[in-house]
Structure formats: structure tokens, C-alpha cells
Write a protein that holds these residues in place. Structure first.
Motif: not given
Length: 307
Positions: A250-270
Motif C-alpha cells: 500500500a505504501w508503494i502504491a500510494d507513492k507511485t500514484v503520488a509521483e504520477a500525479r505530480v508528473m501528470l500536472r506537467k504538460p511537457g511529459i507524455s
């Protein structure tokens, strides 16, 4: 679900469970700030036991009550500042509240609006249990001015609201560090189980930092985290679950999703590049994983937060 294993993802969910007003707790940004005297109008009040999945600062200018975290219990009294992080069992009771401010935030908000490497400068965020501090009048007044300014921005309509709040949070965290933690190292505080939890969280943070930076290619397994501390995997899993109420997965999943959310808010990264940085071999696998844990696809999340 056992009371001690009631994990709440944000303040909105906790207040819903407690039957409290929800007007002051918009959690869409991952950040909330409000004054408790506006929420707890019928006193005394005692919460159910729960484990929050978010950070919080509580500033007690004038209020009284009791607060328990794991097996420790503290009196709530004027001039006190509390800090708590995700995972610990807790319960609180209020006897009277005239002036108390609560700030909550999740990791994704910190990394997007404060700093990507926030744990480097603010290592105390990784600690397990922080004793409350009674500050001098001058120190508390300094923090009061900061959290009042944050509250004003929170209620405002500025298009830069989150960035402004993030900058003010940097100042607040620096003042907290000055007053609480100038020589603090969370890895060496607490008993053996506490050290295992802190080291695991440090290793988890460092590994995801390496993944995002392209210094690592694949996510670590539970066995890998156990090997890093020379522990049996079952023992590590038991310690993490018993101390935080959540499994390593669960810790790993939450960390994965948290990092994904941060990057998804950056339009320059596909989305394909984000999937690769987080160790997914296929973008479709990442999309399914993200939607499983958030109920929206990466593309939908990016569209919702395009601004």
C-alpha cells in the motif's frame, strides 16, 4: 474494519465519518486549512480511533483537550503546536476551543507546490511521532501570522493560489524546523520498530526519487526493501503493518500514484514517459494501475488539472 485500522485518505473523509460540517474542507488540491472553532460547535467531542493518510499541523492559540498518538497521550493547551504524519493510530477529544487552526496536506501537494525534494530540507516530515511543543508568545505569534496569511490565500481566488500557499508553506516549514528540529535526524529517533519504519520510508523516498530522475529502471519489491535493512521480509512486513496500519504494498502504491500525479500536472511529459519513469514497461499497464487507485485514467486526471 477494526477501529485501529480505520485509514482515512483526507480530512473530508474523516469529517464525514465524524458527522462534522464539510464547508471548510475542500480537499481537491490536497491541502486544507481552517479554524476548528468553526467546526466543533458542540463540545465536548471525542473522535473515533483512526489512521490519517495525510500530514497535519495543529496550532492551539486557545483550546483544551486531549490527543493520543499510538500509545502516547498529550494534553492540548494554549501555545502548543502539533505535527503528525501519515499512518499513526490516533484519537482526539476537545473540551473547549476558542482559537485553533488545522492545516492538512498530502505528499503530492508538497511535491508539486513546495519542492520536489521536500524531504531533503524537511527530514522531520519522515518522523513517526513528534512530541508537541509549547512555544514562546513571540514564536507562536510568528507562526500565527503565517497561517493566517495562508488561510487568507486559501479563501481567495488568485490563479496562483496554490503556488502562493506553497511558498508560504516553505516559510512555515522553515520556522517549524527552526523552533523544533534544528539538529533533528528522524532515522536515529525512537525504538527499533520506529527506526525500521523510518528507514523504510527513507528508502522508499530515495528509490522513487531515483526512478523519476532515471537513475533506476524498475520499482523495488518488498523483498528488496527487506534486504536493504538485512531483515526477513515477513518481519519487515509485520513491523510496517503494525506500526502504520498499512502494508508495504500500500505504501508503494500510494507513492507511485503520488509521483504520477505530480508528473501528470506537467504538460511537457507524455504519459508514456511517465509510465517509463515509474518503472512500467507499458503505458497501458500504468494507465490501468493509475485508474485502479484513483478511479480516473491518467489522461482524465491530466485534463482535470490542465490549469
Amino acid at each position: 474494519m477494526a477501529a485501529h485500522n480505520l485509514v482515512v485518505k483526507d480530512l473530508h473523509e474523516l469529517y464525514t465519518i465524524l458527522g462534522l460540517p464539510l464547508d471548510a474542507v475542500d480537499v481537491s488540491s490536497g491541502f486544507t486549512i481552517h479554524f476548528l472553532q468553526q467546526t466543533f460547535t458542540e463540545l465536548p467531542f471525542t473522535s473515533v480511533p483512526y489512521r490519517p493518510d495525510y500530514f497535519s499541523f495543529l496550532f492551539i492559540r486557545e483550546a483544551y483537550g486531549r490527543y493520543a498518538i499510538d500509545d502516547q497521550c498529550f494534553d492540548v493547551k494554549p501555545g502548543t503546536v502539533y505535527f503528525t504524519n501519515p499512518g499513526n493510530y490516533r484519537v482526539f477529544e476537545w473540551h473547549s476551543i476558542k482559537d485553533a487552526c488545522l492545516i492538512t496536506f498530502n505528499e503530492a501537494y508538497l511535491k508539486e507546490n513546495v519542492h520536489q525534494d521536500v524531504y531533503r530540507d524537511f527530514s522531520f516530515l519522515l518522523t513517526e511521532t513528534v512530541l508537541p511543543r509549547v512555544l514562546s508568545e513571540q514564536q507562536f505569534e510568528m507562526l500565527r501570522q503565517l497561517y493566517q496569511q495562508i488561510h487568507t490565500e486559501y479563501l481567495g481566488q488568485s490563479p496562483y493560489r496554490n503556488k502562493i500557499i506553497g511558498s508560504l508553506m516553505v516559510v512555515l516549514l522553515l520556522k517549524i524546523k527552526e523552533y523544533f528540529f534544528q539538529d533533528y535526524n528522524p532515522i536515529y529517533e525512537g525504538n527499533r520498530s520506529s527506526q525500521i519504519v523510518k528507514t523504510f520510508r527513507r528508502d522508499l523516498e530515495q528509490h522513487f526519487r531515483d526512478l523519476v530522475a532515471g537513475k533506476a529502471e524498475m520499482p523495488l519489491r518488498v523483498q528488496d526493501y527487506a534486504d536493504m535493512q538485512s531483515l526477513h521480509v515477513n518481519y519487515l512486513s509485520s513491523v510496517i503493518s503494525s506500526k502504520t496500519g498499512r502494508s508495504i504494498s500500500a505504501w508503494i502504491a500510494d507513492k507511485t500514484v503520488a509521483e504520477a500525479r505530480v508528473m501528470l500536472r506537467k504538460p511537457g511529459i507524455s504519459i508514456k514517459e511517465i509510465a517509463g519513469r515509474l518503472g512500467f514497461l507499458e503505458a497501458s499497464h500504468f494507465s490501468n494501475y493509475f485508474k485502479k487507485h484513483t478511479s480516473v485514467s491518467p489522461a482524465e486526471y491530466r485534463k482535470q488539472h490542465a490549469s
